[in-house]
Design a protein around this motif. Structure first.
Motif, PDB file in Angstrom:
ATOM      1  N   PHE A 149       0.825  -1.214   0.000  1.00  0.00           N
ATOM      2  CA  PHE A 149       0.000   0.000   0.000  1.00  0.00           C
ATOM      3  C   PHE A 149       0.859   1.263   0.000  1.00  0.00           C
ATOM      4  N   GLY A 150       2.155   1.083  -0.162  1.00  0.00           N
ATOM      5  CA  GLY A 150       3.043   2.232  -0.229  1.00  0.00           C
ATOM      6  C   GLY A 150       3.288   2.915   1.102  1.00  0.00           C
ATOM      7  N   ALA A 151       3.059   2.192   2.199  1.00  0.00           N
ATOM      8  CA  ALA A 151       3.270   2.798   3.518  1.00  0.00           C
ATOM      9  C   ALA A 151       4.608   2.344   4.090  1.00  0.00           C
ATOM     10  N   GLN A 152       5.054   3.074   5.103  1.00  0.00           N
ATOM     11  CA  GLN A 152       6.290   2.724   5.794  1.00  0.00           C
ATOM     12  C   GLN A 152       6.024   1.546   6.738  1.00  0.00           C
ATOM     13  N   PRO A 153       6.756   0.436   6.613  1.00  0.00           N
ATOM     14  CA  PRO A 153       6.528  -0.693   7.535  1.00  0.00           C
ATOM     15  C   PRO A 153       6.820  -0.294   8.977  1.00  0.00           C
ATOM     16  N   ILE A 154       6.047  -0.871   9.899  1.00  0.00           N
ATOM     17  CA  ILE A 154       6.240  -0.572  11.316  1.00  0.00           C
ATOM     18  C   ILE A 154       7.282  -1.520  11.895  1.00  0.00           C
ATOM     19  N   ASP A 155       8.212  -0.968  12.685  1.00  0.00           N
ATOM     20  CA  ASP A 155       9.162  -1.826  13.393  1.00  0.00           C
ATOM     21  C   ASP A 155       8.528  -2.176  14.739  1.00  0.00           C
ATOM     22  N   TRP A 156       7.687  -3.240  14.710  1.00  0.00           N
ATOM     23  CA  TRP A 156       6.811  -3.533  15.843  1.00  0.00           C
ATOM     24  C   TRP A 156       7.517  -3.617  17.185  1.00  0.00           C
ATOM     25  N   PHE A 157       8.585  -4.425  17.243  1.00  0.00           N
ATOM     26  CA  PHE A 157       9.187  -4.691  18.556  1.00  0.00           C
ATOM     27  C   PHE A 157      10.025  -3.526  19.059  1.00  0.00           C
ATOM     28  N   ALA A 158      10.420  -2.608  18.166  1.00  0.00           N
ATOM     29  CA  ALA A 158      11.142  -1.428  18.628  1.00  0.00           C
ATOM     30  C   ALA A 158      10.164  -0.324  19.007  1.00  0.00           C
ATOM     31  N   GLN A 159       9.091  -0.173  18.210  1.00  0.00           N
ATOM     32  CA  GLN A 159       8.176   0.950  18.446  1.00  0.00           C
ATOM     33  C   GLN A 159       7.081   0.605  19.461  1.00  0.00           C
ATOM     34  N   TYR A 160       6.508  -0.586  19.333  1.00  0.00           N
ATOM     35  CA  TYR A 160       5.408  -0.968  20.240  1.00  0.00           C
ATOM     36  C   TYR A 160       5.689  -2.335  20.874  1.00  0.00           C
ATOM     37  N   PRO A 161       6.756  -2.422  21.680  1.00  0.00           N
ATOM     38  CA  PRO A 161       7.151  -3.754  22.180  1.00  0.00           C
ATOM     39  C   PRO A 161       6.051  -4.453  22.981  1.00  0.00           C
ATOM     40  N   LEU A 162       5.422  -3.721  23.895  1.00  0.00           N
ATOM     41  CA  LEU A 162       4.425  -4.381  24.747  1.00  0.00           C
ATOM     42  C   LEU A 162       3.187  -4.764  23.934  1.00  0.00           C
ATOM     43  N   LEU A 163       2.764  -3.864  23.051  1.00  0.00           N
ATOM     44  CA  LEU A 163       1.596  -4.154  22.211  1.00  0.00           C
ATOM     45  C   LEU A 163       1.864  -5.384  21.346  1.00  0.00           C
ATOM     46  N   SER A 164       3.087  -5.497  20.830  1.00  0.00           N
ATOM     47  CA  SER A 164       3.423  -6.655  19.999  1.00  0.00           C
ATOM     48  C   SER A 164       3.246  -7.938  20.790  1.00  0.00           C
ATOM     49  N   ILE A 165       3.726  -7.919  22.041  1.00  0.00           N
ATOM     50  CA  ILE A 165       3.613  -9.126  22.869  1.00  0.00           C
ATOM     51  C   ILE A 165       2.145  -9.401  23.198  1.00  0.00           C
ATOM     52  N   ILE A 166       1.379  -8.332  23.446  1.00  0.00           N
ATOM     53  CA  ILE A 166      -0.058  -8.525  23.706  1.00  0.00           C
ATOM     54  C   ILE A 166      -0.714  -9.202  22.496  1.00  0.00           C
ATOM     55  N   ILE A 167      -0.355  -8.760  21.289  1.00  0.00           N
ATOM     56  CA  ILE A 167      -0.951  -9.359  20.082  1.00  0.00           C
ATOM     57  C   ILE A 167      -0.620 -10.847  19.994  1.00  0.00           C
ATOM     58  N   ILE A 168       0.656 -11.176  20.241  1.00  0.00           N
ATOM     59  CA  ILE A 168       1.068 -12.587  20.139  1.00  0.00           C
ATOM     60  C   ILE A 168       0.338 -13.444  21.174  1.00  0.00           C
ATOM     61  N   VAL A 169       0.323 -12.964  22.412  1.00  0.00           N
ATOM     62  CA  VAL A 169      -0.305 -13.751  23.478  1.00  0.00           C
ATOM     63  C   VAL A 169      -1.819 -13.854  23.243  1.00  0.00           C
ATOM     64  N   ALA A 170      -2.421 -12.772  22.735  1.00  0.00           N
ATOM     65  CA  ALA A 170      -3.861 -12.811  22.444  1.00  0.00           C
ATOM     66  C   ALA A 170      -4.152 -13.826  21.343  1.00  0.00           C
ATOM     67  N   TRP A 171      -3.268 -13.914  20.370  1.00  0.00           N
ATOM     68  CA  TRP A 171      -3.438 -14.908  19.298  1.00  0.00           C
ATOM     69  C   TRP A 171      -3.428 -16.324  19.881  1.00  0.00           C
ATOM     70  N   GLN A 172      -2.574 -16.530  20.901  1.00  0.00           N
ATOM     71  CA  GLN A 172      -2.514 -17.863  21.500  1.00  0.00           C
ATOM     72  C   GLN A 172      -3.762 -18.189  22.321  1.00  0.00           C
ATOM     73  N   TRP A 173      -4.364 -17.170  22.944  1.00  0.00           N
ATOM     74  CA  TRP A 173      -5.467 -17.440  23.872  1.00  0.00           C
ATOM     75  C   TRP A 173      -6.844 -17.212  23.286  1.00  0.00           C
ATOM     76  N   LEU A 174      -6.930 -16.535  22.154  1.00  0.00           N
ATOM     77  CA  LEU A 174      -8.235 -16.331  21.519  1.00  0.00           C
ATOM     78  C   LEU A 174      -8.940 -17.667  21.223  1.00  0.00           C
ATOM     79  N   PRO A 175      -8.230 -18.675  20.731  1.00  0.00           N
ATOM     80  CA  PRO A 175      -8.887 -19.966  20.470  1.00  0.00           C
ATOM     81  C   PRO A 175      -9.501 -20.568  21.725  1.00  0.00           C
ATOM     82  N   PHE A 176      -8.790 -20.452  22.835  1.00  0.00           N
ATOM     83  CA  PHE A 176      -9.283 -21.014  24.094  1.00  0.00           C
ATOM     84  C   PHE A 176     -10.609 -20.369  24.472  1.00  0.00           C
ATOM     85  N   ALA A 177     -10.633 -19.016  24.470  1.00  0.00           N
ATOM     86  CA  ALA A 177     -11.867 -18.301  24.818  1.00  0.00           C
ATOM     87  C   ALA A 177     -12.982 -18.672  23.842  1.00  0.00           C
ATOM     88  N   THR A 178     -12.649 -18.710  22.560  1.00  0.00           N
ATOM     89  CA  THR A 178     -13.662 -19.024  21.548  1.00  0.00           C
ATOM     90  C   THR A 178     -14.264 -20.403  21.773  1.00  0.00           C
TER      91      THR A 178
END
Lengths: 297, 274
Positions: A149-178
């Motif tokens: 899309f012509g945008a600047q890629p985000i450096d997730w773990f440098a810019q939003y380290p905690l949010l990145s980890i929240i996303i990963i952990v949420a991906w692991q636990w979303l199936p359980f809740a579902t």
């Protein structure tokens, strides 16, 4: 079965019952008391693994050291954000997904298998796959999408380290809740649903007055179980950000690990451990009360 | 149901559900695809069609000795599960069949031991393991995982055993069965499915445990969790190999998990959701 009889047979059964329970109870008592007592004892000592010959009584020094460490406040904050962030995503997402999967669809069995799968992925694999293949600023799929899309890629773990980890952990636990919410949803009486529909209740009303109350117990259980595991997220942090940059993604377990095995500070880490146990107990107290009430029904 | 579902709405829901499911599954799918690419292909940008090379799987074995951590995982997961079952079955049994007024308190207390954050007792456990020579040993790790999962095992077994009707016991007693006879011939056959589900869930939990397995091992006893975590340092260069190792590490449990969805819900919610 009547419980009030006092015949020989019953008494024999009672004694036997105690013997049968003994191994589990004794093991868990040891497991609870021995490390706990040692942690409390160490927390009052000057004890560094690099200088093990020189152990002395430190009073409350370790607690002062740990509590006034700016990293401590940040790690408590990070722990809270991590737990609440993941709970929010998984409970809300889980309800929506469960409602979707409860609809008549072709290939329901396969869809369920696809959705539940992330739960069985071990934490180091989940974290490394997300870090390298999905969120990497140069070669990750997110970067590819951004570039498309012509945008600047985000450096997730440098810019939003905690949010990145929240996303990963949420991906692991979303199936359980579902999965749990879907199971609860499917036990909802379809006659009740139809009656509500006939009475002219629209989807939103049906959801608020019928579905949500029915799901309350399952939601409580999801929150309890997930909180137990989310309070001690560790491997996901270790293999992605290693707690950084600085202390930006260090939660309390990770801070204790850093103090103990990277700083060799047994006393300091133990004081942190005692604080973590106290905090966990405060959370546990409220959770167990809520669950105890909810499970009695 | 009286109301017929229109095919059109069913197709609409199907599209939506499949789209969401594929997005959720995508990281796993992409890992498998990447494991079949060459290393240059793996970092060459988004591509869903690999060159189907198996060299990564070969190299994970020849260069990194994949089989060793795999066997460690098997031994530790299965060992801790068997040990836990042996210890927990009698306890769950007696709580289910001769409950006292304290049974519920004991169960809640057991669950509460799970609330203790693992990291909080890292220091004493590490020192105890060091002093007893258990660091980096399969025995030490097996004991550790047995202990941390014991409350869940007791709970799960208890919820299964509780559903075995007590009248069957009465009947057996009337027929003059001894206590052991009653346990062995009457109840055991009824308890087998519950024990099997409990074992399955416990193997999954033990296989994926990633705090103690990483911190208490270095090389000898390191299971797959620690093995994969060791891939975190070299950036970028080994993605295809990392993917191959990851695929191998998650495949057995993924397949076990697919077959145990129902039991999983029961087990992990302590029988509260069925």
């Amino acid at each position: 079965m009547p419980r009030e009889d006092t015949t020989m047979a019953t008494r024999q059964t009672r004694t036997l019952a105690r013997f049968m329970m003994a191994p589990s109870v004794i093991l868990l008592l040891f497991w609870m008391i021995v490390p706990l007592a040692m942690t409390v004892w160490f927390s009052f000592l000057n004890y560094n693994l690099l200088n093990p010959g020189n152990v002395s009584f430190a009073g409350l020094f370790n607690y002062r050291f740990f509590l006034t460490d700016p990293a401590f406040v940040q790690s408590i904050w990070n722990t809270l954000l991590l737990v609440l962030g993941v709970l929010l995503i998984t409970v809300v997402g889980g309800i929506l997904l469960a409602l979707l999967l409860d609809q008549p669809i072709f290939g329901q069995g396969i869809v369920r298998i696809l959705v539940i799968s992330p739960f069985f992925v071990m934490p180091p694999v989940a974290a490394l796959v997300w870090k390298n293949m999905i969120m990497h600023p140069g070669y990750g799929v997110f970067a590819d999408i951004a570039k498309f899309f012509g945008a600047q890629p985000i450096d997730w773990f440098a810019q939003y380290p905690l949010l990145s980890i929240i996303i990963i952990v949420a991906w692991q636990w979303l199936p359980f809740a579902t999965l749990i919410l879907l199971t609860a949803l499917q036990s909802l009486d379809s006659e009740q649903k139809e009656a509500a529909e006939m009475d002219g209740a629209n989807f939103v009303n049906r959801f608020i007055y019928l579905t949500l109350p029915h799901l309350a117990r399952a939601i409580t259980v999801v929150i309890l179980i997930q909180t137990i595991f989310l309070l001690s997220v560790y491997a996901e942090i270790l293999v992605t950000t290693n707690g950084g940059p600085g202390y930006a993604s260090t939660n309390l377990p990770f801070l204790i690990y850093r103090t103990a095995l990277l700083g060799y500070d047994v006393g300091g880490a133990s004081a942190g451990g005692v604080i973590a146990i106290i905090l966990a107990n405060i959370v546990a107290f409220f959770l167990m009360r809520a669950v105890g009430k909810n499970l009695d029904r | 149901m009286a109301r017929a579902i229109s095919t059109r709405s069913k197709i609409g829901w199907t599209f939506a559900a499949w789209a969401v499911a594929l997005i959720i599954f995508f990281p796993i799918l992409y890992t498998v695809i990447t494991s079949l690419k060459t290393e240059p292909e793996a970092i060459a940008g988004f591509n869903l069609i690999p060159s189907f090379t198996l060299e990564n799987y070969v190299e994970v074995q020849t260069q990194r000795d994949y089989f060793r951590p795999f066997m460690n995982s098997v031994i530790i997961a299965v060992g801790s599960t068997l040990l836990g079952i042996i210890i927990a079955v009698p306890a769950a049994w007696s709580m289910a069949f001769s409950p006292t007024h304290r049974t519920k308190d004991i169960l809640m207390w057991m669950l509460s031991t799970k609330m203790m954050p693992a990291a909080a007792v890292l220091v004493p456990i590490y020192l105890l393991f060091r002093d007893f020579g258990l660091l980096d040993s399969r025995i030490g790790l097996t004991l550790m995982l047995m202990l941390i999962n014991l409350p869940i095992v007791v709970w799960m077994l208890y919820t299964y055993f509780r559903e075995i009707p007590g009248e069957i016991l009465e009947a057996a007693r009337m027929d003059g069965a001894s206590l052991w006879g009653e346990i062995w011939y009457v109840l055991t056959p009824m308890a087998v499915p519950g024990i099997a589900s409990t074992m399955l869930l416990n193997i999954i939990l033990a296989w994926n445990e990633a705090f103690w397995t990483i911190r208490l091992t270095t090389t000898n006893a390191a299971p797959l969790t620690a093995f994969i975590a060791s891939f975190s340092s070299p950036q970028g260069l080994f993605w295809a190999k990392l993917s191959a190792a990851s695929t191998l590490a998650i495949a057995p449990i993924l397949i076990m998990g697919w077959f145990s969805q129902r039991q999983l819900v029961r087990g992990l919610t302590f029988g509260a959701v069925k």
